[in-house]
Design a protein around this motif. Structure first.
Motif, PDB file in Angstrom:
ATOM      1  N   UNK A  24       0.834  -1.194   0.000  1.00 55.52           N
ATOM      2  CA  UNK A  24       0.000   0.000   0.000  1.00 55.52           C
ATOM      3  C   UNK A  24       0.872   1.249   0.000  1.00 55.52           C
ATOM      4  N   UNK A  25       1.909   1.235   0.837  1.00 60.00           N
ATOM      5  CA  UNK A  25       2.788   2.397   0.936  1.00 60.00           C
ATOM      6  C   UNK A  25       3.486   2.683  -0.378  1.00 60.00           C
ATOM      7  N   UNK A  26       4.039   1.640  -0.982  1.00 62.51           N
ATOM      8  CA  UNK A  26       4.754   1.846  -2.247  1.00 62.51           C
ATOM      9  C   UNK A  26       3.790   2.342  -3.323  1.00 62.51           C
ATOM     10  N   UNK A  27       2.621   1.754  -3.359  1.00 62.85           N
ATOM     11  CA  UNK A  27       1.612   2.197  -4.313  1.00 62.85           C
ATOM     12  C   UNK A  27       1.331   3.695  -4.137  1.00 62.85           C
ATOM     13  N   UNK A  28       1.101   4.078  -2.895  1.00 64.82           N
ATOM     14  CA  UNK A  28       0.820   5.487  -2.623  1.00 64.82           C
ATOM     15  C   UNK A  28       1.947   6.383  -3.093  1.00 64.82           C
ATOM     16  N   UNK A  29       3.172   5.957  -2.835  1.00 60.31           N
ATOM     17  CA  UNK A  29       4.293   6.837  -3.174  1.00 60.31           C
ATOM     18  C   UNK A  29       4.534   6.893  -4.672  1.00 60.31           C
ATOM     19  N   UNK A  30       3.839   6.037  -5.433  1.00 65.52           N
ATOM     20  CA  UNK A  30       3.940   6.119  -6.891  1.00 65.52           C
ATOM     21  C   UNK A  30       2.771   6.918  -7.471  1.00 65.52           C
ATOM     22  N   UNK A  31       1.575   6.682  -6.961  1.00 68.07           N
ATOM     23  CA  UNK A  31       0.447   7.393  -7.581  1.00 68.07           C
ATOM     24  C   UNK A  31       0.359   8.852  -7.137  1.00 68.07           C
ATOM     25  N   UNK A  32       0.740   9.114  -5.895  1.00 69.68           N
ATOM     26  CA  UNK A  32       0.623  10.504  -5.426  1.00 69.68           C
ATOM     27  C   UNK A  32       1.402  11.475  -6.313  1.00 69.68           C
ATOM     28  N   UNK A  33       2.682  11.217  -6.614  1.00 69.02           N
ATOM     29  CA  UNK A  33       3.376  12.205  -7.449  1.00 69.02           C
ATOM     30  C   UNK A  33       2.738  12.383  -8.828  1.00 69.02           C
ATOM     31  N   UNK A  34       2.183  11.326  -9.395  1.00 67.26           N
ATOM     32  CA  UNK A  34       1.518  11.475 -10.692  1.00 67.26           C
ATOM     33  C   UNK A  34       0.369  12.481 -10.583  1.00 67.26           C
ATOM     34  N   UNK A  35      -0.490  12.220  -9.616  1.00 66.65           N
ATOM     35  CA  UNK A  35      -1.636  13.113  -9.444  1.00 66.65           C
ATOM     36  C   UNK A  35      -1.173  14.535  -9.154  1.00 66.65           C
ATOM     37  N   UNK A  36      -0.227  14.640  -8.233  1.00 70.39           N
ATOM     38  CA  UNK A  36       0.222  15.977  -7.837  1.00 70.39           C
ATOM     39  C   UNK A  36       0.829  16.718  -9.019  1.00 70.39           C
TER      40      UNK A  36
END
Ligand SMILES: Nc1ncnc2c1ncn2[C@@H]1O[C@H](COP(=O)(O)O)[C@@H](O)[C@H]1O
Ligand SMILES: Nc1ncnc2c1ncn2[C@@H]1O[C@H](COP(=O)(O)O)[C@@H](O)[C@H]1O
Ligand SMILES: Nc1ncnc2c1ncn2[C@@H]1O[C@H](COP(=O)(O)O)[C@@H](O)[C@H]1O
Ligand code: NA
Ligand code: NA
Ligand code: NA
Lengths: 105, 321, 321, 105, 105, 321
Positions: free
Chosen positions: B66-78
Motif C-alpha cells: 500500500x505504501x509503495x503504491x501510494x508513493x507512486x500514484x501521489x506524485x503522478x496526481x500531484x
C-alpha cells in the motif's frame, strides 16, 4: 629562501549534494588537490538560503578551493561548464603567489 | 484540541512565532542534525522491537505494498495538478510532486506520539513502510520531468543509476532501516539498557526538534518569493487528499486504526530530507526555495497542527472503534 | 562548604583549572549553545509549571516590580563607580554598567539548584522575573552613554527602537518566556512525559555546561588585557553590594527566603548573553574583552563559588528561618 | 566556452550581531548577492577573540563575501564607511575572474 | 572617503595542532592581527582527510589568514620556512586593497 | 557471540556497513566531539566513585605500575616489528608504535560495558590506569624516532618539554583525570542527582558514538592508500599479542578477572586521540593516514568485535573463575 611563483586559485561555490561530482571532475583533469570550506548562508538570484541541515544538505553550500597551474585551471573550468549553467555554480579565479609551487602542478 | 496543547506542538508553535517575530533564536545546525539522526535511530529501534515481539504479520506485506503504491500514484496526481492549477513548469511541478510522494520522518514521529497518547499505537512495521516510501517518488518525479520536458535533465551529474544508488543509501534511509533491523535483533531485552536514551528521552528531545522545525518553517515561509496563493492552497489540499486516500487504502487492506492513520500520515506528509537533496542534483533548475517552502513551511505545520487529528478521526470513523 | 563540593561546582573548577593550565580541552561551540538553549527551556518550563500549580500570587507582582527596579538602579550606581573609582571612560562605564543591571541565566540556574538542594526552592514565578530583568539595563546603559558622552552613538546601525526590538526578541528572552508559558499551559501532567529530559537530566547537563563556563571564564581572564586591579575589585564588589540590595528589597516586598535569595542572585549576577550582543551593536567602541572578562571571568565565578552562599545566609538571617 | 571577465571580490569581517545591517546596506546599493563564511577566532588591536557562542554571538565574527562590479563595489564601500570606523570592520577588495559575469552586475 | 591602499593577504593552511605555533611566529615578526577560518575536508599528495574530530584534531586543518604589509609578509614567510617543508603547510599570498591600511602595518 | 548482538556493537557494525556502501550518513563533528567528551567525563566519574567506595587498594599501585610498564615496552617491541616485518621507515615505525603503546578510551569503555554485562566489572581505579597509560608511549615513540633516525625531528615546533606538557594536558587526559577526582570527592551520594545523565544514558549514547566510529573506521579504511597487507596483519597481531601480555601481567600482579581483562584491553588498544595529535606536531613526516587507519580502522574494530571477548576468556582461564 623558498622559491615563490604564481599559481591559479579557483573557488567554486557548490551545493553540498554536488560536491562529490566537483571533486571527481577536478581529479579527472589531473588536479587532485583541494580544500573544502564551509559557508553559513547566502543570497542570489534564486533567493536567500541558510544552512539548516535538517533538509539533508539540500539547502547547504560549500566552497571547493583549489590552487593549481593555469593550464589545469583552464581544463578544470572547461570541464565544469556543463554544471555551471545547469546547477548555478559560482566560480571565481585569481592569481596568487605560492611557495613550493611544484606542489601545485 | 487537547493535542494542540501537548508540549511537542507548543514548542513548534513557539519556534514558529519566534521566527515570525524575527527573533534571533536559532539552534546550531550540528544540534539539529544530531537530533534528527537520534529521532531516526529511536523510531527505527522502536519499530524493530515491536516487530520482534509480534512477529512479521501479513499486515506488513499489505502495508508495504500500500505504501509503495501510494508513493507512486501521489506524485503522478500531484504533478498534473501542479502543472495545470498550480501553473508550474514541468521541472518545478515534477520536483514538487516528488516531495509529496515521499514522506516526512518527523511528521510520522509526531503522529506516532499523538496516536500512542490516544491509545492507538500503530504497528511496529509501519517504520519499515516509512523507509520504503522514501525513495520511489523520486524516481517517479524524475521520470515525469524527463518525459514531459522531452530532454535528458541530469547528464552532467552522472547516470540515473548512480542517483538512484545515492538516494537509496541516503543517510536517513540507511539509519532508519539499520536501526529497525537492530531493534529486531536485540528485542525488548536488549533494548532495556539503552531505553533511557531512546525511549524515556524521546519526547523531550522531540520538543527541542520541533522548536527548531518551527523556526525553520517560519523562516522558509518568509523567504519564499515564488509561493503563489494557488501553491499555498495546494500545499494544504495535497495532505488532505493524500491523507484521505491513505485512510481509504489502509482500511481496504485491513490495517487497524492506528496503522491506518499512520499510513495516512505518511501519504499526507511531504519529504524535506531525501527528496530535496536528490532534486538539487537531478533537477537543479527546479526552485529549491519553492519546494522547501511548500513541504516544510506549509504542509508540515498543517499536518502537525491539524492533519494528524483529521486522519485519526477519519480512520476511527471508517474502521469504527 | 558542602555546596562547593557539589558536582556542578566541581566541574566548573575543573574547567577553570584546565584552561588555566593551558590544556586544549574545549567543548564545541555548537554543543555549548545547544546546552545553553536547553537550560533556558528547562528553567522556563519548570517555572511555568510551578506557577500553574500555585497560581499567580501577589508575590509575582511585587517580585516583578522589585526586579525591574533593581535592573534600573543598579546600572546607574555601577556607572558612576566605574567612571570615578574604576577610571573608565563614559562608553565603557555605560557598557559594563548595563551588564551588571541585567542577569545571568546560568548563575540563576546554579543558584536554584543549590537552593533546592538546601530545601529552599524559590517560587516558580522568579523565572518570569529573570526574563523581565534581562532588558531594562540595556536601555539604561545606552541612555547613560549618550547623555554623558553628549553624542548619538549608534546612528549607523539603525534607530534605538530597532535595537530595543532586537533585544526584547533576543533568543534567550524569547525561549525563556516561551517555555515559561508552555509550562503554564501543560502543567504538571503534560510535563510528565518530557520530564526525563527537562528534569532528570538537568543537573548532569548543567555539570557539562559549567565545565565549559569554567574553560571560557579562565580563557577570558587570561586574555583580558584591559582589566586593572580596580576593575577586578569592582567585579567582586558589585555582586556583593547588588546581592545585598536584592536581599533587602526581597525582604521588604515580603518574599520567602528562597525567592529573596533568587532575587539577590539576579541582582548580583551580570549578563553575558543579551547585553554583550546589544553592546557590540550599539556601543561598538566599548571594549568587549573588558566587559566579558568582568562579567564572565570574575563576577560569574565569584557568584557561583561564594556569592550564592552569601546571599542565602543573608536572606535566611534577615527573614529568619 | 563561457565568457570570463573580471569582477570585484569584497570581504567584510563583521561582528555577528552586525551582519544583518551589512546585508541591508549591500542590498540597498543594488547588490543583493552574497555568501557568509564562518570564522573560528582572531586577534587584532582590540585583543584576542574566540567563538564560544555562550555570549550570544557577541564575540563571534563572520565574513560577508560578495562578488560584484567595480561601481557597485565603490558604492558598497562608501555606504559602509560610517560602520567601518565605529565598528572596526575589516574590508578587503581584490579583482577576480568570473565566469558568466552577467550574474554579478 | 577612506584611504584605500594595498596590502598583502596571506593564507596558511595548517594542521590544527600546529596553529598555536603559527600564531606565535606571526606575533614574533610583529604581525599580531589574524583570523582563523575553518575547513571541512581536503586532499593532496598525502591523501584525503576529513574533519572527524574524534581523533583530537590530528586530522583537522584550519586556515590562518592575515592581512599585512609586504615587508612583514616577507618576514613572516621566511620565519615559516622551517615548518613549510617539515609540516607540509600550504601558503598563498596575494595583493588586496584595504581600507584604513594603517591597521595592517 | 551474544556480545556481538549487543546494541552497542550492532550500531558499530551499522556505521561500518553504511560507510562501506558509500552512504552519506554522517554525524556532525561537533556532536562526535561532544559525545566523546561526555564518555570521558562519565567513565572518569564512575571510576572515581568506585574508588571512593572501596578506597585505594594495593591493587591500584600494582595496576598502575603494570600499565606504565606496558605502555613503555609495547612501543619498543612494535617499533622493531614495524621496521623489519612491516617495512616502515624509522619515522613511520616510531609513530605507529607510539599509538599501540597508548590506549583507546572508547575501546576501554566498550570493554567495561561488556565486562559489566558479564558480571565481571573491573575495579574503579582502572580508569586511573587508563589515564596514566595515555602519555608514556608518546615519549618512547619520539625517543625511538630520534635515536634511530639520528636527527632532531621537531626543532621547528618547540622543545620536547613543551610537547610533553601539551600531551600531558591533552583535553582527554585532563577531563578523564579531573572527572575521576570529582567522582572520588562526590562519592555515590553526590552522584545520585547526575546519574540520569552520566549513568542511565551512558549505553544509549555509547551506541550513537559507536555508530559514528563505524562510519569513521570504514572511511579511513577506504582512504588508506599506504596500508599494505603486512601492516593490516600487524594491526591485528599487535592487539592479540599485547592483550596476551596484558593478561599475563595482570595475572602476575594479582588483579581480579575483570581488572586483568581491562588491563589487557588497554594494552591491546591503540590511541586515536592524544597520540595522533602529538605525532602531527612532532613527527610531521609520518603518514597520518597510515597510523589512523591502523589504529582506528583495523585495531579498533578488531578489539571491539573480537579482542575484548578473547581477552576475557583468556583472563578467566588464567585466573580461573
Ligand atoms: N554576487 C555574489 N557574491 C557572492 N555570492 C553570491 C553572489 N551571488 C550569488 N552568490 C552565492 O551563490 C548562491 C546562488 O546564487 P544564485 O544562483 O544567484 O541564487 C547564493 O545563494 C549565494 O550564496
Ligand atoms: N592544490 C591544492 N589546492 C587546495 N588545497 C590543497 C591543494 N593541495 C593540497 N591542499 C590541501 O593541503 C592538504 C595537505 O596537502 P598535501 O600535503 O599535499 O597532502 C590537503 O589535504 C588539502 O587540504
Ligand atoms: N591583520 C589582520 N589580518 C587578519 N585579520 C585581522 C587583522 N587584524 C585584525 N583582524 C581581525 O579583525 C578582528 C578585529 O580587529 P581589531 O579591531 O584590530 O581588534 C580581529 O580579532 C581579527 O579577527
Ligand atoms: Na507523502
Ligand atoms: Na544583575
Ligand atoms: Na595499547
Amino acid at each position: 629562501m623558498n622559491k615563490t611563483s604564481t599559481a591559479c586559485r579557483i573557488e567554486v561555490l557548490v551545493d553540498l549534494p554536488l560536491l562529490r561530482r566537483i571533486k571527481e571532475i577536478s581529479t579527472e583533469v589531473g588536479n587532485p588537490g583541494y580544500t573544502v570550506l564551509p559557508t553559513l548562508e547566502g543570497a542570489g538570484h534564486s533567493g536567500i538560503w541558510f544552512d539548516e541541515r535538517v533538509s539533508g544538505g539540500a539547502g547547504s553550500r560549500v566552497i571547493f578551493l583549489t590552487i593549481t597551474s593555469d593550464e589545469k585551471a583552464d581544463q578544470f573550468v572547461t570541464a565544469l561548464e556543463p554544471l555551471l549553467e545547469s546547477h548555478g555554480l559560482i566560480v571565481t579565479r585569481s592569481t596568487v603567489d605560492v611557495i613550493r609551487s611544484e606542489r601545485f602542478q | 484540541m487537547e493535542t494542540l496543547l501537548s508540549p511537542v506542538i507548543l514548542f513548534f508553535v513557539l519556534g514558529f512565532l519566534a521566527a515570525f517575530a524575527r527573533s534571533d533564536l536559532s539552534i546550531p545546525e550540528a544540534i539539529s542534525k544530531g537530533i534528527s539522526l537520534y529521532l531516526m535511530a529511536a523510531i527505527g529501534l522502536k519499530g524493530g522491537i515491536l516487530v520482534a515481539e509480534s512477529g512479521f504479520s501479513q499486515g506488513l506485506v499489505s502495508a508495504a505494498l500500500a505504501g509503495i503504491l501510494l508513493s507512486i500514484i501521489i506524485p503522478f496526481m500531484a504533478f498534473f495538478v501542479l502543472k495545470s492549477f498550480g501553473r508550474l513548469d514541468v521541472t518545478n511541478a515534477a520536483a514538487v510532486a516528488a516531495h509529496y510522494g515521499s514522506v516526512s520522518v518527523v511528521t510520522y514521529v509526531t503522529g506516532v506520539e499523538i496516536l500512542t497518547g490516544n491509545g492507538l499505537p500503530p504497528e511496529g512495521y509501519m517504520v519499515a513502510v516509512l523507509a520504503l516510501m522514501e525513495t520511489p517518488a523520486i524516481i517517479v518525479g524524475l521520470y515525469l520531468a524527463s518525459s514531459y520536458s522531452g530532454k535528458q535533465q541530469n547528464s552532467a551529474v552522472g547516470s540515473r543509476g548512480e542517483l538512484l544508488r545515492e538516494t537509496l543509501l541516503n543517510g536517513s534511509v540507511v539509519l532508519l532501516t539499520g536501526s529497525f533491523i537492530i531493534g529486531m535483533i536485540i528485542g525488548k531485552d536488549g533494548f532495556a539498557s539503552i531505553a533511557p536514551v531512546f525511549e524515556s528521552a524521546f519526547r523531550g528531545i522531540l520538543c527541542l526538534f520541533l522548536l527548531d522545525m518551527g523556526l525553520i518553517a517560519a523562516r522558509r515561509l518568509q523567504q519564499a518569493r515564488s509561493l503563489t496563493p494557488r501553491l499555498v492552497f495546494l500545499a494544504i489540499l495535497f495532505p488532505i487528499i493524500n491523507g484521505f486516500i491513505g485512510v481509504l487504502i489502509g482500511t481496504l487492506v485491513g490495517l487497524d486504526v492506528g496503522s491506518t492513520t499512520a499510513l495516512a500520515i505518511l501519504a499526507a506528509s511531504a519529504s524535506y530530507i531525501a527528496v530535496p537533496a536528490a532534486m538539487r542534483l537531478a533537477l537543479p533548475k527546479a526552485d529549491s526555495g519553492l519546494y522547501l517552502a511548500m513541504s516544510l513551511a506549509i504542509t508540515f505545520p498543517f499536518n502537525v497542527l491539524f492533519g494528524i487529528n483529521i486522519y485519526t478521526q477519519l480512520a476511527s470513523w471508517m474502521i469504527g472503534t
